[in-house]
Design an enzyme around this catalytic site. Structure first.
Site, mmCIF file in Angstrom:
data_model
loop_
_atom_site.group_PDB
_atom_site.id
_atom_site.type_symbol
_atom_site.label_atom_id
_atom_site.label_comp_id
_atom_site.label_asym_id
_atom_site.label_seq_id
_atom_site.Cartn_x
_atom_site.Cartn_y
_atom_site.Cartn_z
ATOM 1 N N HIS A 159 -40.165 10.405 3.360
ATOM 2 C CA HIS A 159 -39.649 9.503 2.339
ATOM 3 C C HIS A 159 -38.591 8.549 2.904
ATOM 4 O O HIS A 159 -38.219 7.580 2.253
ATOM 5 C CB HIS A 159 -39.103 10.275 1.132
ATOM 6 C CG HIS A 159 -37.774 10.946 1.346
ATOM 7 N ND1 HIS A 159 -37.643 12.272 1.658
ATOM 8 C CD2 HIS A 159 -36.503 10.470 1.285
ATOM 9 C CE1 HIS A 159 -36.374 12.600 1.773
ATOM 10 N NE2 HIS A 159 -35.651 11.509 1.544
ATOM 11 N N ASP B 80 -42.951 16.357 4.079
ATOM 12 C CA ASP B 80 -41.866 15.388 4.148
ATOM 13 C C ASP B 80 -41.260 15.307 5.549
ATOM 14 O O ASP B 80 -40.071 15.605 5.753
ATOM 15 C CB ASP B 80 -40.790 15.745 3.118
ATOM 16 C CG ASP B 80 -39.856 14.588 2.835
ATOM 17 O OD1 ASP B 80 -40.150 13.471 3.298
ATOM 18 O OD2 ASP B 80 -38.843 14.801 2.149
ATOM 19 N N SER C 233 -28.180 12.045 3.907
ATOM 20 C CA SER C 233 -28.376 13.155 4.840
ATOM 21 C C SER C 233 -29.839 13.526 5.006
ATOM 22 O O SER C 233 -30.152 14.460 5.748
ATOM 23 C CB SER C 233 -27.579 14.382 4.381
ATOM 24 O OG SER C 233 -28.048 14.835 3.122
#
Length: 621
Positions: free
Chosen positions: A94, A125, A207
């Site tokens: 993402h 991811d 983060s």
């Protein structure tokens, strides 16, 4: 309350609400956790920043256009070097996005290098970037070793990243859960078919993509997301990351198989509710008490490989005779069996049964083309969208429509195009073939479905805007990650297209040659002849009503300081034969507007802005 019950509470950490980064304490203590000898070397958490400062980078991303589930945006996140010789950085899917995008990495000392998207996983991811190692001067980035085997409950870790875009923020915690199902995020993307780690760390936006390291500096997971309302963080295990990295290092695409099926992890209580007792499982060689649970089928996509073969609620026992305790074991077999048959043993309705399923190639259902046509962006339906909508992977997705190609579609509701001009469009290639030789001035009859309720269908007319940038086809290379650009010749201009019509000499007022009107002039003249007849008893009423027309104008670009909107107005026919209408400039604001003229409220023909007076508020159509 679990994350699945409160999907609205979760957001990918690169998109979460910004919070001030917490200050990491550097208090020197003498506990065993602060200084741990490993292989004769004493490691301390106090030096974790010094050891990783050349390995962790800040990544800025610019996505200029919509694609799949991604929207245009500019964001920042984190990545870390996993191969310093070949210049490979690991981050989140993402973070990279799936469509055309631009990326930069900032190394220690504020050295900025451009990144090349190398690979993103079609489901999970994580993603890999490439950079040129020769561009990094003055420092020698150190690769962080991936050590998924070190992950265990209670392991103390540090997340070293760029929380709130603050460089080298460090957050501590302990792994508390290693087998939770993938969290469901508030955005368009959510992972599935994998375990996630859970811990309390306090790391938030920026983060994403940070390494989760142990005291030796080895990565045991990668940070992916967090909860907005608590300090809970979600981390992706690295087993499939290590598998993919071996291929990416060689410039290859890792094989990935799919059943177009969503599996979930169910605990002992759930297994019992589905009717599987420890004794029955023991007859298949499965010791339930030695596991934390088993995999069951949560969703099957229509028309997929396992459709009408497997069933929702099936408990997975084995694949090709091998017991399947978790996701990694299952997808090791799936990835090694692309386009091959696998034998699945499942428990269903009180009995065991076996089924053979052909494993599909996941890249066959991963969109790699983006069509820009008439201001709209179109692409295939992605695997993630199909899972979210419980829809078959069939049709073309309207990713965005900024210039009004589908202005009559209300595409926010009807996003799945499955037919055009009476021909089925299972994918973007089929739609391009339908539109390839279709005249631009003709309407396209579109059949679409509501992605929120597939029973809802709509039929509408789409029209190519008169003024728009060239139609372009973007194609992503699976090996390099680069997007190639080529002109798409679909929606060709007609011979008598309004855009190619002979210019009107507004000052001379000369008539066109007899018998040679343009397409627009012919249409306007016919419409006038049909409706400019005997309305009203008074001559002046009849004359005015015969000359008045309604105008509908859609502004598709913010030219001349105008906002994007739809405006309505009136005009007067001043030349019947040449089809010239005078109107107020406020009605038709600039030449990029899509303009329609309505005669007697019944017949509507297209028009274009021919001339706007530089001083007076009058325009000619």
């Amino acid at each position: 309350m679990t994350a699945e019950d409160t999907s609205g509470d979760i957001a990918p950490s690169s998109q979460a609400n910004l919070e001030l980064a917490s200050t990491e304490s550097n208090t020197d203590t003498t506990t065993s956790k602060d200084a741990t000898p490993v292989d004769g070397v004493s490691h301390s958490w106090n030096t974790i920043q010094d050891r990783l400062r050349t390995s962790v980078v800040s990544i800025s991303t610019n996505r200029p256009m919509a694609f799949e589930e991604d929207s245009p945006e500019t964001s920042y996140a984190t990545g870390f070097v996993v191969d310093s010789e070949k210049g490979i950085i690991l981050s989140n899917r993402h973070v990279m996005g799936t469509g055309p995008s631009f990326h930069k990495a900032t190394f220690f000392g504020n050295q900025v290098v451009y990144l090349q998207p190398a690979y993103y996983d079609p489901v999970h991811d994580f993603a890999f970037f490439r950079y040129d190692p020769s561009e990094v001067q003055g420092i020698e980035p150190t690769a962080i070793r991936l050590a998924p085997e070190k992950a265990r409950s209670g392991l103390e870790f540090r997340i070293v990243g760029n929380t709130s875009n603050e460089r080298m923020s460090v957050h501590q915690g302990e792994l508390s859960q290693l087998d939770r199902n993938a969290p469901r995020y508030t955005g368009n993307y959510s992972d599935f078919n994998t375990f996630y780690f859970q811990a309390s760390s306090g790391s938030k936006g920026g983060s994403s993509g940070s390494p989760v390291v142990d005291i030796e500096g080895d990565a045991v997971a990668i940070k992916c997301g967090s909860k907005d309302i608590s300090s809970t963080a979600y981390m992706l295990p690295l087993e499939r990351v290590v598998y993919a990295l071996d291929y990416v290092k060689e410039g290859l695409v890792p094989p990935r198989g799919t059943l177009q099926t969503v599996f979930g992890h169910v605990d002992h209580t759930g297994i019992g509710r589905l009717g599987l007792s420890p004794e029955m499982a023991g007859s298949e060689g499965i010791d339930i008490n030695s596991t934390t649970g088993m995999l069951k089928i949560d969703k099957i996509l229509p028309d997929g490989p396992s459709f009408n073969v497997l069933a929702v609620g099936d408990i997975l026992i084995s694949a090709n005779g091998k017991a399947i305790p978790g996701f990694s074991e299952l997808f090791e077999i799936m990835d090694a069996s692309v386009d091959k048959q696998v034998r699945l043993r499942v428990f269903r309705k009180g009995q065991f049964c076996s089924h053979s399923v052909v494993v599909g190639n996941i890249y066959d259902i991963t969109p790699s083309k983006l069509l820009y046509i008439g201001g709209a962006l179109l692409c295939n339906i992605s695997y993630h969208q199909a899972v979210k909508w419980s829809a078959p992977i069939y049709g073309v997705n309207i990713a965005s429509d900024s210039n009004g190609f589908f202005q009559n579609a209300k595409y926010e509701e009807c996003k799945i195009i499955y037919a055009a001009n009476g021909k089925p469009t299972p994918n973007i290639d089929a739609l391009m073939e339908v539109l390839r030789d279709f005249p631009r001035d003709k309407p396209v009859v579109i059949k679409a479905k509501d992605h929120r309720d597939l029973r809802e269908e709509a039929v509408f007319v789409a029209r190519h805007p008169l003024v728009t940038p060239p139609n372009i086809l973007y194609t992503r290379s699976p090996t390099t990650g680069f997007w190639s650009i080529e002109s798409y010749g679909g929606m060709v201009a007609a011979k008598e297209d309004i855009c190619a019509a002979k210019s009107i000499d507004l000052l001379s007022g000369s008539d066109p040659e007899p018998g040679q009107p343009s397409g627009m002039m012919s249409a306007a003249s016919t419409s006038v002849d049909m409706f400019l007849s005997g309305h009203g008893s008074q001559p002046f009423v009849q004359k005015v009503s015969n000359s008045a027309v309604g105008i509908i104008s859609n502004s598709i670009t913010p030219a001349d300081g105008q906002i994007l909107n739809e405006s309505y107005g009136s005009g007067l026919i001043i030349d019947k034969h040449q089809g010239i209408v005078i109107c107020n400039t406020e009605t038709v604001k600039n030449p990029t507007c899509i303009v329609w003229i309505r005669f007697a409220g019944l017949v509507r023909v297209r028009a274009k802005l021919a001339y706007t007076h530089p001083l007076y508020p009058i325009s000619f159509l």
